[in-house]
Design a protein around this motif. Structure first.
Motif, PDB file in Angstrom:
ATOM      1  N   ASN A  55       0.821  -1.221   0.000  1.00 36.37           N
ATOM      2  CA  ASN A  55       0.000   0.000   0.000  1.00 36.37           C
ATOM      3  C   ASN A  55       0.852   1.266   0.000  1.00 36.37           C
ATOM      4  N   ASP A  56       2.020   1.209  -0.634  1.00 34.37           N
ATOM      5  CA  ASP A  56       2.929   2.357  -0.529  1.00 34.37           C
ATOM      6  C   ASP A  56       2.380   3.620  -1.208  1.00 34.37           C
ATOM      7  N   ARG A  57       1.625   3.461  -2.281  1.00 30.57           N
ATOM      8  CA  ARG A  57       1.077   4.649  -2.936  1.00 30.57           C
ATOM      9  C   ARG A  57       0.023   5.325  -2.071  1.00 30.57           C
ATOM     10  N   TYR A  58      -0.797   4.518  -1.410  1.00 26.44           N
ATOM     11  CA  TYR A  58      -1.790   5.085  -0.491  1.00 26.44           C
ATOM     12  C   TYR A  58      -1.093   5.737   0.701  1.00 26.44           C
ATOM     13  N   ARG A  59      -0.098   5.049   1.255  1.00 31.29           N
ATOM     14  CA  ARG A  59       0.616   5.605   2.406  1.00 31.29           C
ATOM     15  C   ARG A  59       1.373   6.876   2.022  1.00 31.29           C
ATOM     16  N   ASN A  60       1.891   6.925   0.809  1.00 26.41           N
ATOM     17  CA  ASN A  60       2.598   8.098   0.319  1.00 26.41           C
ATOM     18  C   ASN A  60       1.696   9.330   0.342  1.00 26.41           C
ATOM     19  N   GLU A  61       0.473   9.185  -0.188  1.00 26.33           N
ATOM     20  CA  GLU A  61      -0.460  10.309  -0.199  1.00 26.33           C
ATOM     21  C   GLU A  61      -0.809  10.755   1.224  1.00 26.33           C
ATOM     22  N   LYS A  62      -1.002   9.772   2.097  1.00 24.42           N
ATOM     23  CA  LYS A  62      -1.365  10.073   3.480  1.00 24.42           C
ATOM     24  C   LYS A  62      -0.245  10.808   4.209  1.00 24.42           C
TER      25      LYS A  62
END
Length: 315
Positions: free
Chosen positions: A127-134
């Motif tokens: 989930n790195d892309r989701y975590r990146n945005e967060k």
């Protein structure tokens, strides 16, 4: 502040790009020899051998900031932001290099890190892309950094790979959505731009729970393309588009008693409007919901239907 997740196989290519840029400046590093470029590359490569099964061991994350924050973004502040970002993303106990670039109008830096940590374990990219945005949002709020003006102002031509495709899908959806009043029209408009739709259903039922968009070899969930593009939100927009179209072709009450010829002309015009609106897919506004549900049901049946196995006669 915007982060972009990149994973690769070549430390040489990545580090050469980061270090050789005009006015590049190393802000910080960990676990690498900074004597020269070759030593840095070799340091990363040697540690990657601790986990030879990991093919994409190169972690590369550019962090870009708004030009409005340029005066605040000293080298020390950018280094601090990069380190807080890495910690929040779980990039710890590994080699890294933080390099600032000054070759564009917007301040930005590059984080290069080894996805094989100091113990030979893999730095998780779940989930790195989701975590990146967060994480980017958290840091922007924490330090009152300027929010960007949105995806519409991103130069798609400068992007590459999956990121470029995602923005192409974004613009395709944005262009098609106002023109469609049902899912079938929406699919048709996107198909003309090379984008297909995949529906996620609940168990073995026809109930749609989610949606993904695919172009070339890349697929993204609707909410990953943009938060406004989840299935439920898109469905609400299409229903509203259909409702607005119906409203536009209702006969005004005050015109009904102004003369038989006028009324006949209006009714004729409405019939023509209905024909032009629904004719493309033979769907009339009165039974729009039923046809839409039937269309999605048929789509589901097509995907579930499997070819019959040929029976072999035994003698």
């Amino acid at each position: 502040m915007i982060g972009k997740i990149v994973k690769g196989r070549s430390f040489k290519g990545c580090i050469s790009y980061v270090i050789d840029a005009k006015d590049a400046k190393i802000l910080a590093s960990e676990g690498v020899l900074e004597t020269d470029k070759g030593s840095i590359i070799n340091s990363f490569y040697m540690q990657s051998l601790l986990n030879p099964k990991l093919s994409k061991c190169v972690g590369h994350i550019p962090l870009a900031f708004s030009p409005d924050d340029k005066e605040r973004l000293t080298d020390q502040f950018m280094e601090r932001l990069a380190k807080e970002y890495m910690k929040a993303m779980g990039i710890e106990n590994t080699q890294y290099l933080i390099v600032r670039h000054n070759n564009t109008s917007h301040p930005h830096l590059h984080i290069v890190f080894n996805r094989v940590d100091n113990d030979g374990k893999t730095i998780s990219d779940k989930n790195d892309r989701y975590r990146n945005e967060k994480v980017c949002k958290q840091l922007k709020d924490k330090y009152n950094l300027t929010y960007g003006k949105g995806k519409d102002n991103v130069n798609v031509q400068k992007l590459k790979g999956a990121e470029q495709t995602k923005y192409e899908i974004y613009h395709a959806i944005k262009a098609a959505l106002p023109k469609a009043k049902n899912w079938r029209q929406f699919e048709s408009l996107l198909d003309k731009q090379g984008v297909s739709i995949e529906y996620k259903r609940k168990g073995q039922t026809d109930e749609v729970q989610g949606i993904s968009f695919k172009k070339d070899n890349h697929s993204f969930k609707g909410s990953d393309v943009d938060r406004k593009f989840s299935y439920s939100k898109l469905d609400a927009v299409l229903n509203e588009n259909n409702h607005s179209q119906e409203q536009q072709i209702i006969i005004p009450a005050e015109t009904q008693n102004t003369g038989s010829n006028l009324s006949e002309n209006i009714v004729s015009g409405v019939a023509d409007a209905l024909s032009s609106v629904g004719g493309l897919f033979d769907i009339q506004p009165s039974n729009q919901g039923e046809n839409e549900a039937e269309y999605l049901r048929q789509q589901a049946l097509k995907k579930k239907k499997k070819p019959e196995k040929r029976r072999v006669m035994r003698r």
